[in-house]
Every structure is written in structure tokens, then in C-alpha cells.
Design a protein around this motif. Structure first.
Motif, PDB file in Angstrom:
ATOM      1  N   GLU A 100       0.840  -1.189   0.000  1.00 32.29           N
ATOM      2  CA  GLU A 100       0.000   0.000   0.000  1.00 32.29           C
ATOM      3  C   GLU A 100       0.878   1.244   0.000  1.00 32.29           C
ATOM      4  N   LYS A 101       0.398   2.277  -0.689  1.00 34.05           N
ATOM      5  CA  LYS A 101       1.104   3.554  -0.695  1.00 34.05           C
ATOM      6  C   LYS A 101       0.114   4.640  -0.317  1.00 34.05           C
ATOM      7  N   GLU A 102       0.454   5.410   0.725  1.00 31.47           N
ATOM      8  CA  GLU A 102      -0.410   6.489   1.171  1.00 31.47           C
ATOM      9  C   GLU A 102      -0.265   7.681   0.236  1.00 31.47           C
ATOM     10  N   LEU A 103      -1.396   8.187  -0.260  1.00 33.41           N
ATOM     11  CA  LEU A 103      -1.409   9.321  -1.170  1.00 33.41           C
ATOM     12  C   LEU A 103      -1.968  10.533  -0.421  1.00 33.41           C
ATOM     13  N   ILE A 104      -2.713  11.380  -1.084  1.00 38.71           N
ATOM     14  CA  ILE A 104      -3.286  12.564  -0.446  1.00 38.71           C
ATOM     15  C   ILE A 104      -4.779  12.342  -0.198  1.00 38.71           C
ATOM     16  N   HIS A 105      -5.360  13.186   0.631  1.00 36.10           N
ATOM     17  CA  HIS A 105      -6.797  13.151   0.932  1.00 36.10           C
ATOM     18  C   HIS A 105      -7.241  11.783   1.449  1.00 36.10           C
ATOM     19  N   ASP A 106      -6.357  11.127   2.225  1.00 33.96           N
ATOM     20  CA  ASP A 106      -6.677   9.822   2.831  1.00 33.96           C
ATOM     21  C   ASP A 106      -6.855   8.710   1.807  1.00 33.96           C
ATOM     22  N   TRP A 107      -6.313   8.876   0.625  1.00 36.35           N
ATOM     23  CA  TRP A 107      -6.398   7.827  -0.386  1.00 36.35           C
ATOM     24  C   TRP A 107      -5.207   6.882  -0.255  1.00 36.35           C
ATOM     25  N   LEU A 108      -5.457   5.616  -0.562  1.00 36.10           N
ATOM     26  CA  LEU A 108      -4.422   4.590  -0.623  1.00 36.10           C
ATOM     27  C   LEU A 108      -4.399   3.994  -2.012  1.00 36.10           C
ATOM     28  N   LEU A 109      -3.196   3.743  -2.513  1.00 34.37           N
ATOM     29  CA  LEU A 109      -3.008   2.962  -3.738  1.00 34.37           C
ATOM     30  C   LEU A 109      -2.512   1.600  -3.307  1.00 34.37           C
ATOM     31  N   ARG A 110      -3.197   0.561  -3.737  1.00 33.41           N
ATOM     32  CA  ARG A 110      -2.874  -0.792  -3.304  1.00 33.41           C
ATOM     33  C   ARG A 110      -2.460  -1.634  -4.508  1.00 33.41           C
ATOM     34  N   ALA A 111      -1.397  -2.435  -4.324  1.00 34.85           N
ATOM     35  CA  ALA A 111      -0.908  -3.342  -5.359  1.00 34.85           C
ATOM     36  C   ALA A 111      -0.773  -4.729  -4.746  1.00 34.85           C
ATOM     37  N   ALA A 112      -1.387  -5.721  -5.379  1.00 39.12           N
ATOM     38  CA  ALA A 112      -1.393  -7.072  -4.826  1.00 39.12           C
ATOM     39  C   ALA A 112      -1.029  -8.077  -5.908  1.00 39.12           C
ATOM     40  N   GLY A 113      -0.333  -9.143  -5.486  1.00 33.44           N
ATOM     41  CA  GLY A 113      -0.060 -10.265  -6.377  1.00 33.44           C
ATOM     42  C   GLY A 113       0.987  -9.962  -7.423  1.00 33.44           C
ATOM     43  N   GLU A 114       1.174 -10.942  -8.302  1.00 29.81           N
ATOM     44  CA  GLU A 114       2.116 -10.820  -9.407  1.00 29.81           C
ATOM     45  C   GLU A 114       1.601 -11.663 -10.575  1.00 29.81           C
ATOM     46  N   PRO A 115       1.203 -11.060 -11.716  1.00 30.46           N
ATOM     47  CA  PRO A 115       1.292  -9.623 -11.978  1.00 30.46           C
ATOM     48  C   PRO A 115       0.389  -8.818 -11.040  1.00 30.46           C
ATOM     49  N   ARG A 116       0.782  -7.589 -10.802  1.00 33.94           N
ATOM     50  CA  ARG A 116       0.118  -6.791  -9.792  1.00 33.94           C
ATOM     51  C   ARG A 116      -1.291  -6.385 -10.210  1.00 33.94           C
ATOM     52  N   ARG A 117      -2.169  -6.414  -9.221  1.00 38.36           N
ATOM     53  CA  ARG A 117      -3.541  -5.936  -9.385  1.00 38.36           C
ATOM     54  C   ARG A 117      -3.692  -4.687  -8.515  1.00 38.36           C
ATOM     55  N   TYR A 118      -4.279  -3.647  -9.073  1.00 39.89           N
ATOM     56  CA  TYR A 118      -4.319  -2.355  -8.392  1.00 39.89           C
ATOM     57  C   TYR A 118      -5.741  -1.995  -7.980  1.00 39.89           C
ATOM     58  N   GLU A 119      -5.820  -1.221  -6.897  1.00 41.47           N
ATOM     59  CA  GLU A 119      -7.086  -0.625  -6.489  1.00 41.47           C
ATOM     60  C   GLU A 119      -6.808   0.623  -5.673  1.00 41.47           C
ATOM     61  N   LEU A 120      -7.787   1.517  -5.683  1.00 42.41           N
ATOM     62  CA  LEU A 120      -7.740   2.733  -4.880  1.00 42.41           C
ATOM     63  C   LEU A 120      -8.730   2.597  -3.735  1.00 42.41           C
ATOM     64  N   GLU A 121      -8.362   3.153  -2.610  1.00 41.17           N
ATOM     65  CA  GLU A 121      -9.284   3.122  -1.474  1.00 41.17           C
ATOM     66  C   GLU A 121      -9.091   4.376  -0.636  1.00 41.17           C
ATOM     67  N   GLN A 122     -10.196   5.019  -0.330  1.00 46.74           N
ATOM     68  CA  GLN A 122     -10.177   6.131   0.614  1.00 46.74           C
ATOM     69  C   GLN A 122     -10.642   5.606   1.958  1.00 46.74           C
ATOM     70  N   ARG A 123      -9.939   5.940   3.006  1.00 45.20           N
ATOM     71  CA  ARG A 123     -10.255   5.398   4.324  1.00 45.20           C
ATOM     72  C   ARG A 123     -11.730   5.619   4.668  1.00 45.20           C
ATOM     73  N   GLY A 124     -12.359   4.536   5.092  1.00 43.01           N
ATOM     74  CA  GLY A 124     -13.763   4.602   5.452  1.00 43.01           C
ATOM     75  C   GLY A 124     -14.701   4.299   4.309  1.00 43.01           C
ATOM     76  N   ARG A 125     -14.149   4.078   3.111  1.00 43.12           N
ATOM     77  CA  ARG A 125     -14.985   3.784   1.950  1.00 43.12           C
ATOM     78  C   ARG A 125     -14.568   2.455   1.328  1.00 43.12           C
ATOM     79  N   ALA A 126     -15.427   1.933   0.485  1.00 45.72           N
ATOM     80  CA  ALA A 126     -15.146   0.652  -0.169  1.00 45.72           C
ATOM     81  C   ALA A 126     -14.028   0.819  -1.195  1.00 45.72           C
ATOM     82  N   PRO A 127     -13.179  -0.193  -1.360  1.00 41.33           N
ATOM     83  CA  PRO A 127     -12.112  -0.124  -2.372  1.00 41.33           C
ATOM     84  C   PRO A 127     -12.686   0.013  -3.783  1.00 41.33           C
ATOM     85  N   GLN A 128     -11.918   0.650  -4.641  1.00 40.14           N
ATOM     86  CA  GLN A 128     -12.289   0.806  -6.041  1.00 40.14           C
ATOM     87  C   GLN A 128     -11.299   0.009  -6.899  1.00 40.14           C
TER      88      GLN A 128
END
Length: 265
Positions: free
Chosen positions: A176-204
Motif C-alpha cells: 500500500e502507498k499512502e497518497l493525499i486526501h486519505d487515499w491509498l493505492l494498493r498493489a497485490a499479487g504478481e502480476p500486480r492488481r491495483y485498487e484505490l481506497e479512501q479510508r472509510g470507503r469501499a475499495p475501487q
């Protein structure tokens, strides 16, 4: 009734991966396609200007490659196959070059895919992922190899670049990488799968993203042969801009570093 199949005359878009320099507004784009052909492209992130570099005949493992913080050097792990094997190295090797060239200043020949690759600890030092099969062929890069694991400042390039390791197991990676406005960028697995998530909200989920990263004040990502960018607001991504479409803008050949055989020269 006649059912038409897919139009095989339409070439699939190239696959993209990117390395971003941490201390300089430059990057390296790896454009893969057609099969077993990789174009290495310099990215000036201040003006979003893309300059074609080397054409590599084989595969570059970008998840085991890195760019120095100042953007001057690149360490990469490659597989050339029988047609492009390097004397003393075999079918695979690790090299350090001046980005975006693939001409090896320093060269190691693991000869397999178990070891190889590495990342930069600073502008003038690096860590080599090596094993008992790794053998030095030459070392002309003006850089220092760190061999004491106690002095390895970060366990990986992702850790160095501010990603937080949330992996539940060694084989099930999650960062996970912390961005601005409480957003997180998440990378999982290999090849990587990405999603965005703002704290308190469902992942995108971002299922079409092949690569994503944070470029100073904007989110940048690759999908469908395009490199895109958008600012990140409290409510989500702003209007998306396409920086370049490599499906319609092929990287032309240049005289320098035309093939992977230049790693030998």
C-alpha cells in the motif's frame, strides 16, 4: 446463423510498465509488443516528453529492475533466449546501464531465473539479488555494490519508495502507498492488481491497470497501451488525461542500442 469470431487482424495493445526516479522528474517506460520485443523509452515527466531508447529482443523483468534516484542509471534483469544468449551469462543476466540504454556497464550472468535483478540504495550504490549461480562478467559502472545485508537500507525498491508491505505471506504480496486526501493505492499479487481506497470507503478496483504510481502531485497509470494521469481530489480522480497512446504511437527505431546484443559490447 453465423457467429463471427474475434478480429485477429487487430493487434493487441502493447503492455506497459514504468520505473520512476525518486529524486528527478524522469522515468523509464518499457513498451512490450509485439511478442518478445521491448522498447525502452525515456520519460521527461516535467513536459511529458517521451524519447525512444533501446529495442530489446527478449524479456525484461521490470519487477526485478530499478532506476537510480537521479534517473541516470538502470539495473535490469533480462532473458534473451537462445538467439540472444550472452557469452558467459547464458540466457538470462543482470546488467547496469545508463538509462535508457541497455548497454551493460556492469554485467552478471545467473544463467537461470532464480536469482538476478536488484535495486538502488542511493545514486551511487545498489543491492544485487544474487545466489550461488551469479557470476560477475564485468563491472565498469561507477557505482558501489553493497554486499553486507545489515547495510541494506531497505528490503526492496517498493519499501524504499514509500510503499508499506502488508503481505500476509511471502508468496502472497500486498503493498500500500499512502497518497493525499486519505487515499491509498494498493498493489497485490504478481502480476500486480491495483485498487484505490479512501479510508472509510469501499475499495475501487482498477482491473485494467497494468502499472500505477504517484508522480509528485498526480496519479499515473498504464492501461490498454496508454499512459494516463489524473490529479486525486477528496471525491476521487479528476479528469483523466492520456499522456501518450503507444498503440497508435509506435516507438521508432534509433541507431543506438538496437538490440539486446549491445549488452555484450
Amino acid at each position: 446463423m453465423t457467429v463471427s469470431g474475434p478480429d485477429r487482424s487487430i493487434a493487441p495493445p502493447p503492455r506497459l510498465s514504468v520505473l520512476l526516479a525518486a529524486q528527478a522528474p524522469v522515468g523509464i517506460v518499457f513498451r512490450r509488443g509485439p511478442s518478445r520485443t521491448v522498447r525502452v523509452i525515456h520519460w521527461d515527466r516535467t513536459q511529458d516528453v517521451f524519447t525512444p531508447g533501446a529495442t530489446f529482443r527478449g524479456r525484461i523483468y521490470t519487477d526485478r529492475s530499478d532506476i537510480s534516484p537521479d534517473g541516470r542509471h538502470m539495473i535490469y534483469f533480462a532473458m534473451g533466449g537462445a538467439a540472444w544468449a550472452i557469452a558467459g551469462a547464458g540466457y538470462t543476466w543482470t546488467a547496469i546501464s545508463e538509462a535508457p540504454s541497455v548497454t551493460a556497464l556492469s554485467l552478471w550472468g545467473p544463467g537461470d531465473t532464480w536469482g538476478g535483478g536488484g535495486y538502488f540504495l542511493s545514486n551511487d550504490s545498489y543491492w544485487l539479488e544474487s545466489d550461488g549461480n551469479t557470476s560477475l562478467i564485468r563491472d565498469n559502472a561507477p557505482l558501489r555494490r553493497e554486499t553486507n545485508i545489515k547495510n541494506r537500507t531497505f528490503p526492496s525498491a517498493l519499501d524504499r519508495d514509500g510503499w508499506i508491505n502488508r503481505s500476509p505471506t511471502r508468496w502472497d504480496t500486498l503493498y500500500e502507498k499512502e497518497l493525499i486526501h486519505d487515499w491509498l493505492l494498493r498493489a497485490a499479487g504478481e502480476p500486480r492488481r491495483y485498487e484505490l481506497e479512501q479510508r472509510g470507503r469501499a475499495p475501487q478496483p482498477c482491473p485494467n491497470w497494468e502499472w500505477a504510481g504517484w508522480d509528485r502531485n498526480r496519479l499515473v497509470w498504464a492501461e490498454s497501451g496508454c499512459l494516463r494521469a489524473a490529479s486525486l481530489e477528496p471525491e476521487g480522480l479528476s479528469i483523466t488525461s492520456t499522456l501518450i497512446d503507444f498503440s497508435t504511437t509506435p516507438a521508432p527505431n534509433t541507431a543506438a542500442d538496437s538490440t539486446s546484443s549491445r549488452a555484450e559490447s
